[in-house]
Design a protein around this motif. Structure first.
Motif, PDB file in Angstrom:
ATOM      1  N   GLU A 153       0.818  -1.221   0.000  1.00 21.76           N
ATOM      2  CA  GLU A 153       0.000   0.000   0.000  1.00 21.76           C
ATOM      3  C   GLU A 153       0.851   1.271   0.000  1.00 21.76           C
ATOM      4  N   TYR A 154       2.148   1.145   0.228  1.00 20.84           N
ATOM      5  CA  TYR A 154       3.042   2.305   0.212  1.00 20.84           C
ATOM      6  C   TYR A 154       2.923   3.082  -1.095  1.00 20.84           C
ATOM      7  N   ILE A 155       2.703   2.363  -2.191  1.00 22.83           N
ATOM      8  CA  ILE A 155       2.658   3.030  -3.494  1.00 22.83           C
ATOM      9  C   ILE A 155       1.509   4.033  -3.558  1.00 22.83           C
ATOM     10  N   PHE A 156       0.460   3.839  -2.724  1.00 24.25           N
ATOM     11  CA  PHE A 156      -0.670   4.772  -2.737  1.00 24.25           C
ATOM     12  C   PHE A 156      -0.286   6.127  -2.145  1.00 24.25           C
ATOM     13  N   SER A 157       0.782   6.173  -1.324  1.00 26.95           N
ATOM     14  CA  SER A 157       1.236   7.459  -0.809  1.00 26.95           C
ATOM     15  C   SER A 157       1.954   8.262  -1.892  1.00 26.95           C
TER      16      SER A 157
END
Length: 389
Positions: A153-157
């Motif tokens: 989910e880091y990529i959503f930041s």
């Protein structure tokens, strides 16, 4: 600097260059990783982003500190080995680069050897110490980065717009329609054998980023780039680190043959397609301009003027015939043309002879062959491919 000695002035220059390189690589890192640019773009051109903050700047530190750590280990490998052999040398000069879009903020670093290196063995030791030390440092950064990947989910930041698709975003956002809709550029990281092996061995498959998104992971990005630059340094040409290694392993005559062959291959594939039947009327000025590039670049081979011109014409003819036969064939990215030109003018193809020619020890030969294996494992023709939309 009135009253200062020469060495003190040099130290101040080196510190200023280091400080400037930290700034430029950090700015570049913030842009690559988080898209936080000091520039704004409009129909009127490019300007300074007045809303750019110190917090935006700080987001680039993980990249810059990782990359400069590896770069420094490489240069101090050369420096400490030179000091061990009692060869006069300087501390590293870091080379900052204005952080324009899609640049990394530096051209690297170098040390200045202040006297002729007297023996083949000492030349070999100093040459190989940098890439081996830098390679180990890059491995440490990469291994740590791969073992400690953030949740997927880091990529959503970075890309909050991906969240609408969930973790299956890759099947939606890399399509031609979506990319044309959002505009911008698609950035693809290249691959090399070592990075691929380490990722398969160490990374959690669920956390391993898509190849389109690796630039947003600072440790992976810094480590991957360092492997690529290590490979470039290990090319067996002139006084590149690989040139010193090849000279020590094979001697002057064989080095010259190997270096000239590699140099010509890079020239050939760097300019492949530059001159082609589709140029139309622009062929009138592009042809002589490209031939001039070939001539001045091939001067690095050390031939006389006539042989240099014949070499350039031969390369041009072979490139043109290949493009006619295979119209879709492509060569190396255009930046390699600049790289090979700088090689010709700043490094040269030949390696100067040592005062004392001596065979290397068995241990050194093993290290030399290991360095050539590292070249194969770390090289990729296209480390970064920026595809505008």
């Amino acid at each position: 600097m009135v009253g200062m000695g020469k060495e003190s002035k040099i130290r101040i220059i080196q510190l200023v260059l280091l400080f400037a390189t930290i700034i430029t690589t950090t700015i570049a890192g913030a842009e690559w990783i988080f898209g936080k640019s000091i520039y704004v773009f409009s129909q009127d051109g490019m300007g300074i982003n007045l809303e750019y903050t110190i917090s935006d700047f700080a987001t680039g530190l993980p990249f810059s500190m990782s990359f400069l750590f590896i770069l420094s280990v490489h240069e101090f490998g050369h420096y400490l080995t030179a000091r061990y052999h009692q060869i006069k040398t300087s501390l590293p000069y870091y080379i900052p680069l204005p952080p324009f879009p899609f640049l990394i903020g530096t051209l690297g670093a170098l040390i200045r050897i202040r006297e002729r290196i007297p023996t083949t063995t000492k030349n070999f030791d100093i040459g190989i110490a940098g890439p081996l030390a830098g390679f180990v440092a890059a491995l440490i950064i990469l291994i740590y980065g791969l073992i400690n990947l953030p949740p997927p989910e880091y990529i959503f930041s970075i890309h909050p717009e991906y969240q609408q698709f969930g973790l299956d975003y890759a099947s939606h956002v890399y399509t031609p329609d979506y990319l044309a809709k959002v505009g911008g550029a698609d950035i693809l990281m290249g691959n090399n054998l070592l990075f691929k092996m380490l990722a398969n061995l160490l990374a959690d498959p669920l956390r391993m980023p898509n190849v389109h998104e690796i630039v947003h992971y600072p440790l992976l990005f810094a480590g991957f780039l360092s492997l690529f630059f290590t490979a470039l340094n290990l090319l067996p040409i002139g006084q590149l680190d690989g040139g010193h290694i090849t000279y020590g392993l094979f001697g002057k005559k064989v080095h010259r043959w190997i270096a000239s062959s590699f140099f010509l291959v890079i020239i050939f594939f760097a300019g492949l397609g530059a001159i082609n039947p589709g140029l139309g009327d622009s062929m009138i000025w592009k042809l002589p301009l490209y031939l001039a590039f070939l001539y001045f670049t091939c001067q690095g081979l050390g031939f006389d003027s006539q042989s240099t011109l014949i070499t350039g014409l031969t390369i041009l003819l072979l490139q043109y015939l290949l493009v006619i036969q295979f119209p879709t064939v492509t060569g190396l990215p255009p930046v390699y043309m600049l790289f090979v030109f700088l090689l010709s003018k700043l490094v040269g193809v030949r390696h100067p002879g040592a005062e004392v020619e001596e065979p290397l020890s068995v241990e050194r030969k093993i290290l030399g062959w290991l360095a050539l294996v590292i070249l194969v494992l770390c090289f990729t023709p296209t480390p970064i491919d920026v595809i505008p939309h």
